[in-house]
Design a protein around this motif. Sequence first.
Motif, mmCIF file in Angstrom:
data_model
loop_
_atom_site.group_PDB
_atom_site.id
_atom_site.type_symbol
_atom_site.label_atom_id
_atom_site.label_comp_id
_atom_site.label_asym_id
_atom_site.label_seq_id
_atom_site.Cartn_x
_atom_site.Cartn_y
_atom_site.Cartn_z
ATOM 1 N N GLN A 58 38.625 41.762 47.018
ATOM 2 C CA GLN A 58 39.324 40.922 47.009
ATOM 3 C C GLN A 58 40.678 40.105 47.338
ATOM 4 N N LYS A 59 41.503 41.089 47.801
ATOM 5 C CA LYS A 59 42.063 40.751 49.032
ATOM 6 C C LYS A 59 41.908 40.091 50.553
ATOM 7 N N HIS A 60 40.551 40.852 50.814
ATOM 8 C CA HIS A 60 40.152 39.619 52.142
ATOM 9 C C HIS A 60 39.606 38.800 51.731
ATOM 10 N N ASN A 62 40.404 36.416 48.994
ATOM 11 C CA ASN A 62 40.836 35.774 48.295
ATOM 12 C C ASN A 62 40.695 35.981 46.994
ATOM 13 N N SER A 64 38.993 35.698 42.919
ATOM 14 C CA SER A 64 39.315 35.462 41.412
ATOM 15 C C SER A 64 38.157 36.634 40.516
#
Length: 503
Positions: A58-60, A62, A64
């Motif tokens: 999710q962070k890598h 981006n 939803s």
Amino acid sequence: MTIASPSDPHAGSANRGAPGPGIRRATPLWLTLLAVSLPMFMATLDNLVMTSALPVVQKHLNASVTQLEWFMNAYTLAFATLMLAAAGVGDRWGRRRVFLGGIALFTAGSIASALSSTPETLIIGRAVQGIGAAAILPLSLALLAGAVPESRRALAIGVWGGVSGLGVALGPVVGGAIVDGISWQAIFWLNVPVAVIAIPLVLAAVDETRSMRVHLDPGGVLLAGAAVFLTVWAIVHGNDDGWSSPGVVVPLIVAAALAVAFVAWELRARQPVMPMRLFRSRNFTLANIIAVAFSLGMFGAVFLLVQYLQVVMGYSPLEAGLRTLPWTAAPMIVAPIAGALAPRFGLRPLLTAGLALQAGSLAWIAAVLGPSMEYTALIPAMVMAGIGMGLTFAPVATAVLADVADADHAAASSANSTLREVGVALGIAVLTAVFLGAGGQISPTGFDGALQPAMLVGAAVVAAGAVAALFLPGRRVAAERAPAGDPAPAEATPADVAHEVRA
């Protein structure tokens, strides 16, 4: 152990280049089990291997919350949609051949997923993986059932179920370990060396089998696939778009109409992809109801709980995966035991007890969740859930094939696998929808008061499966039925049941 089977007079050129009539290669049973189970393990592992990696991905990328769902559901939807077609193609072109094609396609999807740089490309890669897995799981069981005498089939399926449980157990752990030690992409690269080992092993240890189906059923495949896809699409978008919005209501209505059309089509099809006559078997019908309830409740709960362990409790992906082991490791031990006990005690008590344990465990987890909860409070409920899962895996697979003719093994297995994967997709979608509808978010404070209702919904669905299990035939009734290798019921016509050919 191997068994001989008479050659089929209708085989024609299908037997060309094979051993002589009625002769099969002397392949040890353990080697056949290994050959069909290793690719199946790879496919089941990837059902949950991403759960530990989702916060990192999710962070890598981006991504939803909706895209996180589709990282899981792109796999399970493709898996569920195409298993019926894969079984039909395997019956016509050769089950081992299509099984090997599934391994190759699954590996290609794994490589595509590992190379993804956007959420959209990862979703596509996961869908390709699911297409390959659709040919692996049902044909794995069909190839095994065709190679094992009925007297040892329950035990062999128990071992197969244990390997399936191992894939479920190690999914979050392997995913977490690789994400912590290497990168999230490496969870997909892992499948490449497994495929390199599995393909020659299958070629060496598994005989080709097929049913002489003259026609495939593309109409049935399209109707079923569209109904499943639209249902999950509507549920996933319900909270974002509004449950009364046309973008949700219309797909649900169309999906219901397509499901009715699918049944009508299959009743008239010359060689249906899901023969409706299979549902005349109480074992088969109830096993599929149980499979959907089990998958919907349990896999949806695992999806959310792994996020809770990382986001709220602060564990790393590996630490979170390891902390699911009291739940997910138990089937490795319990499933083979359940397979061995099934002939003695029958399927009904094992499945009823297993599903009741799982429903109780989800209610227990919902009761102890809270801001100040320690991880140790979850351990008894997780162990309870794991034992219940172990009592479910093998008996469900055994029930599906209990009174089905050999020629229908692939169709029956694919129908059950399809419905089970539909349950996985619906479980993630429905329980996430309940979570989001209760105000939940993937944040340290976003789980407060939102995870409990999702767990309780999962518990209620699994409890419904336990009620269904009470209506399974008893051991004495099952023993009086014709064995799975016997000819099809009298009402089935030659066009319904194809003659089995072993090449």
